[in-house]
Each structure stands twice: as structure tokens, then as C-alpha cells.
Design an enzyme around this catalytic site. Structure first.
Site, PDB file in Angstrom:
ATOM      1  CB  SER A 153     -38.579 -24.252 -20.276  1.00 50.88           C
ATOM      2  OG  SER A 153     -39.337 -24.141 -21.476  1.00 50.88           O
ATOM      3  CG  ASP A 154     -39.863 -17.658 -19.647  1.00 49.23           C
ATOM      4  OD1 ASP A 154     -40.893 -17.613 -20.347  1.00 49.23           O
ATOM      5  OD2 ASP A 154     -39.452 -16.691 -18.996  1.00 49.23           O
ATOM      6  CG  PHE A 155     -42.053 -18.771 -25.681  1.00 53.04           C
ATOM      7  CD1 PHE A 155     -42.596 -19.950 -26.144  1.00 53.04           C
ATOM      8  CD2 PHE A 155     -41.789 -17.765 -26.578  1.00 53.04           C
ATOM      9  CE1 PHE A 155     -42.886 -20.121 -27.490  1.00 53.04           C
ATOM     10  CE2 PHE A 155     -42.078 -17.913 -27.922  1.00 53.04           C
ATOM     11  CZ  PHE A 155     -42.626 -19.098 -28.380  1.00 53.04           C
TER      12      PHE A 155
END
Length: 382
Positions: A211-213
């Protein structure tokens, strides 16, 4: 942050590092032109060479840090690069991270850079590259944590997906990062269409999805598709997100207790993650991953950097003003970026061992006997 596996001899590792146009946030390294400049070279072979140079410097930095027991944030071998999003809207503040607006050019540059970063050994990865942000992610930045990108099937497959498909099928990219936004109503990091149907089934992707942050936190705080963190963790894991860049997967034990996920779901993600650690050769040091440390910011990579910088520039027209030498007694240089170091760095950057500003370059090119007059002209807006 992944703990060590002592019985297998696998050291601890932090998965988050950056290498958009050079090894970032790890001190001195060769800083190549920003991606938008590399795209302007229209030279995939050169971008592939740069990717290999960055991969080698990344391996060197890893060995230098790990030899002192330092394996924390930005010191690993997993690099969240390249950004193969499409720079469709010039108002998007991160367009400089991309190779431009063209899906074909972006796919060629992305494939070349990924192959360079990962190396050509069939069993081991020089570094683990990551194609991001999947998918239909190119603004609007301020509302990306709640935004739903509506796109036609034609535009999805002809504009936004080709570079990711090439990264998977041609480059064998190790990781794919899901975007913050929703696409067609589904959070990208838990999208049945994007992650299961297209990525895993249609493209037969065998790598790792990350996932992105804090993107999984957005499920319950921004997109409002879940009630809490355990539900968000379950939704992402069930749909094929192997790793959470953030903190929501800390709630997987509660999700397991509540029956939202099974141990098999967790095992499947763990297998995908562990395969990457093994392919990075973390439990041994195979000869194919050994790199000459003199290459770090060395003459070979500096020469490549200069070549890339020259090829990235596009002179639309010359009315005889250039070259500067032998024609003028004084030259006026205006604008705040002429003296700016930050303008040279771009973003997701490391630290170059030498910075030559635009003003410095003009002074060197003009030579002796020419007066250079400089004025800021205006202030940069924050």
C-alpha cells in the site's frame, strides 16, 4: 520494518527506501535528472543504464550501512520507484516524478529503469523495484485520501494501465504499490478489479503488493468504506495487499480474532513478502550481487549523469544567442531558481557531492572577461 529470522539467517530489513532518480535519503549518491527530465531524453537505453547505476549504488549503500548494523528506515533494498503514473493534468504537483503524459513513453522508460534497478540475474534481485501508484492516480493531490477516480474502460486500459502492464509482463517488477484514491468506487489498495482481476489474473503478477503510506487508514477515515482499522486491514488483505506501508496491519490479530481474515490469508501475504527477501539474497551474499564500492558517486556514474542532463534539455530555438562565449561583455541572469540548490534536487532525492547552480554554469560557460549580473527578480511562493 521486518524483524530478523534468526533460524534462517535472514537479517532485519526496512522495506521503505526511495530511488526515483538516484538513491534517496541515504546520504551522498549520484543524483541523476528528475524523472520528467529523463523522460525528455526519449532514450530508454540510457534510462536503463541509469537504473543499473542506481541499483548498484543502492546495493553499495546497503552494504555500507548494514556492515555497521544499521538497517532502519531508508537503508534497505526495497525501492518505491519508479512512478509510472501519467502526467495528464499540469496542476498535479507531483508530475515531475513521472516520465510525462504519454503512456507509451512512460512504459518504455519504466521497463528500462526497473530492469536496471533489479539487475539481470534470474534468481536474485539487485534491488526490488516498485511500480507506483496503481492506478488512475495523477491528482487532485489535496483530496487523494478520499477521491474517487471515475474513468472509462477505454481510458483505463489505453492511458493509465499500459505502463503498469509493461512493468509486470516485460520488466518482471518485484512490487506494485496501490494508490491512495478509489478507482471506480473501490479503494485501489483493496480493489477487486485492479488487484485481483487485472493484476493477478489477467497479468499473472507473482510479486508483492504494497500500500501507499497510510493508504489503508484512508479506508475508514477518508473513503468511509470500513468502520475501523481491523476491517480496513481485512479488506486489504483479502483483496491481495501483501504489505501495509503504515500501521493498520498491526490490527490483523484483532481482525483474525473477529473472523474477518484467516491464518491462510495471512500466510499467503507472508509468502509473497518472504520470497522478495530471499530473492534479495539477504540470507547470503551471492557473487552476482557483489558491487565495486568505488562506483558510488564515481567518475563512471558522474559521466553518465552529465550525459543524461544534456540529453534531458530541449532547446526549442536558438536565434544566435548561444553559445555565450566571445559575443558579450555582460549577461543578465534573472530568477530565484538560478541560485537555488533545492531546484537542482527535485524530490525523493539524495545528496550530491557537488551542486552547480544555473548561475554557476552560466559563469563557467561565459568564461573570463564577461560580467554576470544576477537579480532574484521575484520570490518563490511556498
Amino acid at each position: 520494518a521486518a524483524p530478523a529470522v534468526g533460524r534462517l539467517g535472514i537479517p532485519e530489513m526496512d522495506w521503505w527506501s526511495e530511488a526515483l532518480h538516484g538513491v534517496a535519503r541515504e546520504g551522498t549518491a549520484t543524483m541523476f535528472p528528475q524523472s520528467i527530465g529523463l523522460g525528455a531524453t526519449f532514450d530508454p537505453a540510457l534510462v536503463g543504464e541509469i537504473g543499473r547505476a542506481v541499483g548498484k549504488e543502492a546495493r553499495i549503500k546497503y552494504e555500507q550501512y548494514s556492515s555497521h548494523g544499521v538497517r532502519d528506515l531508508f537503508k534497505g533494498l526495497s525501492f518505491y520507484s519508479p512512478n509510472v503514473n501519467i502526467f495528464r493534468d499540469p496542476r498535479w504537483g507531483r508530475g515531475q516524478e513521472t516520465y510525462g503524459e504519454d503512456p507509451w513513453l512512460t512504459s518504455r522508460m519504466g521497463v528500462a529503469y526497473i530492469k536496471g534497478l533489479q539487475g539481470d540475474d534470474p534468481d536474485y534481485l539487485l534491488t526490488a523495484a516498485c511500480a507506483k501508484h496503481y492506478a488512475v492516480h495523477s491528482g487532485p493531490e489535496p483530496i487523494r485520501h478520499e477521491f474517487n477516480a471515475e474513468v472509462s474502460a477505454k481510458d483505463l486500459h489505453e492511458t493509465y494501465l499500459p505502463a503498469f502492464e509493461a512493468a509486470v509482463k516485460e520488466a518482471g517488477v518485484a512490487q506494485v504499490m496501490g494508490a491512495y484514491n478509489r478507482t471506480l468506487g473501490e479503494p485501489c489498495c483493496a480493489s477487486e478489479l485492479l488487484l485481483q482481476k487485472i493484476l493477478r489474473e489477467d497479468w499473472d503478477f507473482r510479486g508483492m503488493v504494497v500500500s501507499d503510506f497510510t493508504a489503508l487508514k484512508d479506508f475508514h477515515t477518508g473513503h468511509k468504506v470500513t468502520k475501523d482499522a481491523p476491517e480496513s486491514a481485512a479488506l486489504a488483505l483479502k483483496h491481495g495487499c501483501d504489505m501495509n506501508l503504515g500501521f493498520v496491519y498491526m490490527d490483523l490479530p484483532e481482525a483474525l480474532e473477529r473472523g474477518l481474515v484467516t491464518e491462510e490469508d495471512i500466510d499467503n501475504a507472508c509468502v509473497n513478502v518472504m520470497i522478495q527477501r530471499l530473492r534479495l539474497g539477504l540470507y547470503e551474499t551471492p557473487k552476482c550481487l557483489q558491487v565495486d564500492h568505488d562506483l558510488l558517486d564515481g567518475p563512471e556514474h558522474r559521466a553518465m549523469n552529465l550525459k543524461a542532463a544534456r540529453e534531458s534539455l530541449v532547446l526549442l530555438k536558438n536565434d544566435g544567442i548561444l553559445p555565450l562565449t566571445g559575443k558579450y561583455r555582460s549577461i543578465a541572469v534573472l530568477g530565484p531558481n538560478a541560485m537555488s540548490i533545492s531546484a537542482l534536487k527535485g524530490n525523493y532525492h539524495g545528496e550530491a557531492s557537488e551542486y552547480i547552480t544555473v548561475l554557476d554554469g552560466i559563469r563557467r560557460a561565459a568564461g573570463e572577461g564577461i560580467r554576470i549580473r544576477y537579480g532574484v527578480g521575484c520570490e518563490l511562493q511556498p
